[in-house]
Design a protein around this motif. Structure first.
Motif, short mmCIF file in Angstrom:
data_model
loop_
_atom_site.label_atom_id
_atom_site.label_comp_id
_atom_site.label_asym_id
_atom_site.label_seq_id
_atom_site.Cartn_x
_atom_site.Cartn_y
_atom_site.Cartn_z
N THR A 146 0.84 -1.20 0.00
CA THR A 146 0.00 0.00 0.00
C THR A 146 0.87 1.25 0.00
O THR A 146 0.63 2.19 -0.75
N GLU A 147 1.90 1.22 0.84
CA GLU A 147 2.79 2.38 0.95
C GLU A 147 3.50 2.65 -0.38
O GLU A 147 3.60 3.78 -0.84
N ARG A 148 3.96 1.57 -0.98
CA ARG A 148 4.67 1.66 -2.26
C ARG A 148 3.75 2.25 -3.34
O ARG A 148 4.15 3.12 -4.11
N VAL B 247 -13.92 -3.43 -14.52
CA VAL B 247 -14.10 -4.88 -14.69
C VAL B 247 -13.35 -5.67 -13.61
O VAL B 247 -13.87 -6.66 -13.09
N VAL B 248 -12.17 -5.22 -13.26
CA VAL B 248 -11.38 -5.97 -12.27
C VAL B 248 -12.09 -5.97 -10.92
O VAL B 248 -12.30 -7.02 -10.30
N ARG B 249 -12.51 -4.79 -10.48
CA ARG B 249 -13.17 -4.73 -9.16
C ARG B 249 -14.51 -5.44 -9.18
O ARG B 249 -14.92 -6.02 -8.17
N PRO C 196 -5.17 -3.07 -16.90
CA PRO C 196 -5.18 -2.97 -15.44
C PRO C 196 -4.66 -1.60 -15.01
O PRO C 196 -3.88 -0.98 -15.73
N MET C 197 -5.10 -1.13 -13.87
CA MET C 197 -4.60 0.18 -13.40
C MET C 197 -4.72 0.30 -11.88
O MET C 197 -5.44 -0.47 -11.23
N VAL C 198 -4.01 1.27 -11.35
CA VAL C 198 -4.19 1.62 -9.95
C VAL C 198 -5.50 2.39 -9.89
O VAL C 198 -5.73 3.30 -10.68
N ALA C 199 -6.38 1.99 -8.99
CA ALA C 199 -7.71 2.61 -8.94
C ALA C 199 -7.61 4.07 -8.51
O ALA C 199 -6.81 4.41 -7.64
N PRO C 200 -8.44 4.93 -9.11
CA PRO C 200 -8.37 6.34 -8.75
C PRO C 200 -8.97 6.66 -7.39
O PRO C 200 -8.65 7.66 -6.79
N HIS C 201 -9.89 5.81 -6.90
CA HIS C 201 -10.57 6.12 -5.62
C HIS C 201 -10.01 5.15 -4.60
O HIS C 201 -10.60 4.12 -4.31
N VAL D 232 -7.27 -1.13 0.77
CA VAL D 232 -6.44 -2.05 -0.01
C VAL D 232 -7.28 -2.78 -1.06
O VAL D 232 -6.86 -2.95 -2.20
N ASP D 233 -8.51 -3.16 -0.70
CA ASP D 233 -9.33 -3.90 -1.71
C ASP D 233 -9.65 -3.05 -2.91
O ASP D 233 -10.04 -3.55 -3.94
N GLU D 234 -9.56 -1.74 -2.76
CA GLU D 234 -9.94 -0.86 -3.87
C GLU D 234 -8.74 -0.35 -4.64
O GLU D 234 -8.86 0.52 -5.50
N LEU D 235 -7.56 -0.89 -4.30
CA LEU D 235 -6.33 -0.30 -4.84
C LEU D 235 -6.16 -0.51 -6.34
O LEU D 235 -5.62 0.34 -7.03
N PHE D 236 -6.63 -1.65 -6.84
CA PHE D 236 -6.44 -1.94 -8.26
C PHE D 236 -7.77 -2.10 -8.95
O PHE D 236 -8.76 -2.56 -8.38
#
Ligand code: DHB
Ligand code: MG
Length: 225
Positions: free
Chosen positions: A5-7, A167-169, A203-208, A212-216
């Motif tokens: 998460t920190e990274r 789609v990923v989430r 795939p992407m880093v989620a904007p919101h 942690v579950d919402e990170l990608f």
């Protein structure tokens, strides 16, 4: 996990958020639209600036003249698409969101049409009218992504493209609710066995990114024969 998460947060701050301010050429009305959307307390779930820019570039690459959006919210992606010169038809189920989106898109009044209604009611009407679109961006109910995709196949022109957001989430969420790939096909599997379509997942880093579950997250991109 805390380390990851920190990274990721570091990456967001130093690379991705920085890219937003240095690389992008946002439409001039975008920041006022963002402010107005915040003021009216719409959910903060629009696409990110980077994704908006990527969508707009892809619309330009295929010289899209007519774009369809399923899910308008405050019209954030609508503005990105309209800024390319394309006409945008956007479907929104919530009258308040539609009204704010109309305010936000006022500068593109001649190009933007926002249709109030449930997508699954409006899509057959567009088909009956013989409408065709160069690009369709699906960003509404996660449970209906496959139904939207089937309508998208009918409404897109030959060689046009389809995008499905989140789609990923959506797949992860289904899995957590006991509706994972062992129980039902995922959108990716359904699209993969559909003839006449070539698709990939971005795939992407989620904007919101609150938890942690919402990170990608990631969106599906497809081109139709
Ligand atoms: C969320 C994000 C989205 O892009 C969307 O379309 C709906 C919900 C979210 O982060 O909850
Ligand atoms: Mg979305």
């Amino acid at each position: 996990m805390a380390e990851i998460t920190e990274r990721v947060q570091k990456l967001m701050t130093h690379v991705i958020d920085h890219a937003e301010t240095t690389l992008l050429h946002p439409p001039s009305t975008l920041s006022a639209a963002v402010e107005n959307t915040k003021k009216h307390k719409l959910p903060p779930i629009a696409v990110s600036p980077l994704q908006g820019q990527a969508l707009a570039i892809q619309a330009q690459l295929i010289k899209a003249k007519n774009v369809l959006e399923i899910g308008t919210l405050g019209g954030y992606s609508t503005i990105w698409f309209a800024s390319t010169g394309a006409n945008v038809t956007s479907i929104e189920i919530n009258p308040k969101h539609r009204d704010i989106a109309l305010e936000n898109c006022a500068a593109y009044r001649d190009q933007v049409e926002i249709v109030l209604g449930a997508a699954l009611d409006v899509l057959p009407i567009l088909e009956a009218e013989g409408r065709k679109f160069d690009l369709i961006f699906m960003d509404a109910s996660w449970d209906e992504q496959w139904k939207y995709f089937e309508w998208g196949m009918k409404l897109v022109r030959k060689g046009g493209c389809l995008f499905v957001d989140n789609v990923v989430r959506s797949i992860l969420e289904d899995e957590e609710e006991g509706k994972g790939p062992a129980v039902q096909e995922t959108l990716l599997q359904k699209v993969g066995r559909t003839p006449g379509v070539t698709a990939s997942l971005v795939p992407m880093v989620a904007p919101h990114r609150q938890t942690v579950d919402e990170l990608f997250d990631g969106y599906l991109i497809a081109v139709v024969d």
